[in-house]
Design a protein around this motif. Structure first.
Motif, mmCIF file in Angstrom:
data_model
loop_
_atom_site.group_PDB
_atom_site.id
_atom_site.type_symbol
_atom_site.label_atom_id
_atom_site.label_comp_id
_atom_site.label_asym_id
_atom_site.label_seq_id
_atom_site.Cartn_x
_atom_site.Cartn_y
_atom_site.Cartn_z
ATOM 1 N N ARG A 431 0.841 -1.192 0.000
ATOM 2 C CA ARG A 431 0.000 0.000 0.000
ATOM 3 C C ARG A 431 0.876 1.242 0.000
ATOM 4 O O ARG A 431 1.885 1.298 0.699
ATOM 5 C CB ARG A 431 -0.912 0.002 1.222
ATOM 6 C CG ARG A 431 -2.121 -0.894 1.050
ATOM 7 C CD ARG A 431 -2.864 -1.152 2.339
ATOM 8 N NE ARG A 431 -3.108 0.051 3.126
ATOM 9 C CZ ARG A 431 -3.738 0.004 4.311
ATOM 10 N NH1 ARG A 431 -4.180 -1.143 4.792
ATOM 11 N NH2 ARG A 431 -3.938 1.117 4.990
ATOM 12 N N THR A 432 0.491 2.219 -0.800
ATOM 13 C CA THR A 432 1.313 3.415 -0.925
ATOM 14 C C THR A 432 0.437 4.621 -1.208
ATOM 15 O O THR A 432 -0.722 4.477 -1.622
ATOM 16 C CB THR A 432 2.366 3.221 -2.037
ATOM 17 O OG1 THR A 432 3.308 4.291 -1.990
ATOM 18 C CG2 THR A 432 1.709 3.178 -3.418
ATOM 19 N N LEU A 433 0.996 5.801 -0.974
ATOM 20 C CA LEU A 433 0.284 7.051 -1.219
ATOM 21 C C LEU A 433 0.922 7.754 -2.403
ATOM 22 O O LEU A 433 2.111 8.094 -2.352
ATOM 23 C CB LEU A 433 0.354 7.957 0.014
ATOM 24 C CG LEU A 433 -0.398 9.286 -0.090
ATOM 25 C CD1 LEU A 433 -1.903 9.041 -0.009
ATOM 26 C CD2 LEU A 433 0.051 10.251 1.005
ATOM 27 N N PRO A 434 0.176 7.986 -3.486
ATOM 28 C CA PRO A 434 0.737 8.785 -4.582
ATOM 29 C C PRO A 434 0.925 10.227 -4.118
ATOM 30 O O PRO A 434 0.184 10.708 -3.261
ATOM 31 C CB PRO A 434 -0.325 8.679 -5.676
ATOM 32 C CG PRO A 434 -1.596 8.392 -4.949
ATOM 33 C CD PRO A 434 -1.218 7.589 -3.741
ATOM 34 N N ARG A 435 1.920 10.896 -4.681
ATOM 35 C CA ARG A 435 2.114 12.290 -4.290
ATOM 36 C C ARG A 435 1.356 13.243 -5.200
ATOM 37 O O ARG A 435 0.611 14.096 -4.742
ATOM 38 C CB ARG A 435 3.598 12.651 -4.309
ATOM 39 C CG ARG A 435 3.805 14.084 -3.820
ATOM 40 C CD ARG A 435 5.234 14.515 -3.824
ATOM 41 N NE ARG A 435 5.370 15.785 -3.114
ATOM 42 C CZ ARG A 435 6.504 16.419 -2.952
ATOM 43 N NH1 ARG A 435 7.624 15.904 -3.421
ATOM 44 N NH2 ARG A 435 6.545 17.575 -2.308
ATOM 45 N N GLU A 436 1.519 13.106 -6.504
ATOM 46 C CA GLU A 436 0.900 14.039 -7.447
ATOM 47 C C GLU A 436 -0.622 13.968 -7.392
ATOM 48 O O GLU A 436 -1.308 14.982 -7.439
ATOM 49 C CB GLU A 436 1.392 13.744 -8.862
ATOM 50 C CG GLU A 436 0.663 14.495 -9.964
ATOM 51 C CD GLU A 436 1.046 15.966 -10.077
ATOM 52 O OE1 GLU A 436 0.645 16.602 -11.051
ATOM 53 O OE2 GLU A 436 1.745 16.480 -9.182
ATOM 54 N N TRP A 437 -1.161 12.761 -7.309
ATOM 55 C CA TRP A 437 -2.605 12.580 -7.452
ATOM 56 C C TRP A 437 -3.319 12.369 -6.123
ATOM 57 O O TRP A 437 -4.492 12.004 -6.103
ATOM 58 C CB TRP A 437 -2.891 11.401 -8.391
ATOM 59 C CG TRP A 437 -2.212 11.525 -9.704
ATOM 60 C CD1 TRP A 437 -1.287 10.668 -10.235
ATOM 61 C CD2 TRP A 437 -2.393 12.548 -10.695
ATOM 62 N NE1 TRP A 437 -0.865 11.106 -11.463
ATOM 63 C CE2 TRP A 437 -1.530 12.261 -11.777
ATOM 64 C CE3 TRP A 437 -3.190 13.689 -10.761
ATOM 65 C CZ2 TRP A 437 -1.447 13.067 -12.912
ATOM 66 C CZ3 TRP A 437 -3.097 14.501 -11.881
ATOM 67 C CH2 TRP A 437 -2.243 14.179 -12.945
ATOM 68 N N LYS A 438 -2.641 12.629 -4.994
ATOM 69 C CA LYS A 438 -3.215 12.302 -3.700
ATOM 70 C C LYS A 438 -4.540 13.004 -3.438
ATOM 71 O O LYS A 438 -5.421 12.468 -2.763
ATOM 72 C CB LYS A 438 -2.188 12.662 -2.606
ATOM 73 C CG LYS A 438 -2.536 12.178 -1.214
ATOM 74 C CD LYS A 438 -3.401 13.113 -0.398
ATOM 75 C CE LYS A 438 -2.757 14.422 -0.110
ATOM 76 N NZ LYS A 438 -3.620 15.294 0.763
ATOM 77 N N ASP A 439 -4.722 14.209 -3.958
ATOM 78 C CA ASP A 439 -5.965 14.937 -3.701
ATOM 79 C C ASP A 439 -7.158 14.312 -4.423
ATOM 80 O O ASP A 439 -8.309 14.628 -4.097
ATOM 81 C CB ASP A 439 -5.825 16.397 -4.129
ATOM 82 C CG ASP A 439 -4.911 17.184 -3.212
ATOM 83 O OD1 ASP A 439 -4.657 16.712 -2.083
ATOM 84 O OD2 ASP A 439 -4.438 18.260 -3.619
#
Length: 463
Positions: A431-439
């Motif tokens: 599991r990971t969090l995207p940075r660019e598309w996090k919103d």
């Protein structure tokens, strides 16, 4: 404020057209922000958005009106506006009968809206406080910490004059930390992020340790020219590159020759896209990354239809064992093109790699780059899904299995389809969090990828 389910029922009772669908979403949000090793703001808010979709005539036309009012006296005006829009507009090309109830009213339909509060950040705040104290004690030797934590719980009620009553509570949480430090007179920065529905899976001490490691790599800096480099992409970076791939998977767009999945006379479904047996999938029941198990949309596009609201959302293998397995179609598009219905997913997982960790993949690299985060990603060519963007907060040089220096930033030009075709190694999915598309998109599970010739098209002076 009326309970969401009561708002649905009151609006439906006012129907004077052939059919009505009402969606209500209540969002409870808590946030925490810090800068320069100090907490700056925190707060809790609640907001409501609700939409009336009126269907009128044969062939059917749809009128859609969205409101944020919480005044019960304004319900009738919103319904009448949607109905008037339906009477005035042209017949809908995606028209289909409303979804009928299959299993009765959802079990939690009558329950109160779910909510969050500032207490959800207790463990995170404790971890950050320890980091602030350590930094203050060590002065410039420790990083200045900046960041943002957010937790939302969205409760959605969906009802229609067909008798459909569906509800889902959707928690979303994320933590992002930037570390900044001056190393031998040179500014250095790094970013780490993590996502968890209830934030219990976020390990702040581990995130701070990773920040410290990455900032430590910046004690040495190397200037590199543009070119193609063997590159190891961590899961977060892979997520930021795979999400645009999901968003481009339009069946209609492929049939009409408008995207990268078109071929003469049809689509590329069944064509091998990846050299390795990788599977790219969405599943509303994927543990820890769940999303609403039914369609709930407020406008129609090539890929979704307001007429499909309430339809079950099922698991889809967009790419299966390296082969294109599906494209997105609403019911109307599936009928038109004789294809299976497929709902665009709200989570995305890439699986099929080895059990290798990111650390092990770096250790197996003779010389290359570790590309930790991307930003400002934009589509250049929909026909090839060519993307461009910038690196940010951490591009590192790998030599003989070790990270030895930070390097300058680049602009890149790559297509996620080409990356899947050229990838030579995929590690363990996490599991990971995207940075660019996090919103817009937080629910991802990705492996690290090795690309033998990632294209850094020009040097960027961005810090």
């Amino acid at each position: 404020m009326l309970p969401g389910q009561e708002l649905v029922e009151r609006a439906l009772a006012l129907a004077t057209v052939d059919a009505l669908t009402v969606l209500v979403t209540d969002t409870s949000e808590a946030s925490l922000r810090w800068a320069g090793n100090s907490m700056t703001t925190n707060g809790v808010s609640t907001r409501r958005s609700w939409t009336v979709i009126a269907v009128h005539g044969a062939p059917a036309a749809a009128g859609v009106v969205t409101a944020s009012t919480v005044d019960p006296d304004e319900i009738a005006a919103v319904v009448r506006s949607a109905e008037e829009a339906a009477r005035r507009t042209e017949p809908a090309t995606d028209a289909a009968p409303l979804i009928a109830p299959a299993g009765g009213v959802d079990q939690q339909w009558s329950a109160r809206a779910a909510a969050t509060d500032i207490g959800v950040f207790d463990r995170i705040a404790d971890g950050l406080a320890d980091g602030f104290a350590r930094s203050d004690a060590a002065g410039s030797a420790e990083p200045q910490l900046y960041g943002f934590a957010q937790h939302e719980v969205r409760t959605t009620w969906l009802g229609s004059t067909s008798g459909l009553r569906r509800r889902f509570d959707e928690p979303i949480g994320s933590v992002e930390i930037n570390g900044k430090r001056t190393v031998d007179g040179h500014p250095a920065s790094a970013w780490v992020g993590a996502g968890s529905p209830d934030l219990t899976g976020v390990n702040v001490p581990a995130m701070l340790a990773e920040l410290d490691t990455r900032l430590g790599w910046s004690r040495r800096t190397v200037e590199l020219p543009a070119g193609r480099y063997e590159t190891v992409l961590p899961p977060s970076t892979v997520a930021d590159l795979m999400i645009p791939l999901l968003w481009a998977m339009s069946g209609r767009g492929a049939h009409e020759g408008r995207n990268a999945f078109a071929r003469p006379g049809g689509t590329r479904v069944g064509e091998r896209l990846a050299a390795m047996p990788l599977t790219l999938s969405s599943d509303p029941a994927l543990g820890g990354l769940e999303y609403a198990p039914f369609v709930a949309v407020t406008s129609s596009t090539d890929d979704v239809s307001v007429f499909d609201n309430g339809m079950d959302a099922t698991a889809v293998d967009w790419i299966r064992d390296g082969t294109l397995g599906a494209l997105a179609y609403p019911r109307s598009g599936a009928t038109e093109f004789a294809a299976p219905v497929a709902v665009p997913g709200e989570n995305l997982a890439l699986t099929g790699g080895s059990c290798a960790s990111l650390h092990e993949m770096v250790a197996a690299t003779e010389r290359g780059l570790l590309l930790t985060t991307l930003w400002y990603i934009r589509e250049v060519d929909p026909a090839t899904l060519l993307l461009t963007g910038l690196t940010r907060d951490g591009v590192y040089l790998i030599e003989d299995g070790r990270v030895t220096a930070a390097v300058n930033n680049f602009r890149f030009n790559e297509s996620p389809l080409d990356l899947l075709r050229r990838a030579t190694e995929a590690g363990a999915t996490e599991r990971t969090l995207p940075r660019e598309w996090k919103d817009w998109f937080t629910r991802t599970a990705m492996p690290p990828l090795r690309i033998p010739d990632f294209h850094m098209s020009s040097v960027s002076r961005a810090q």
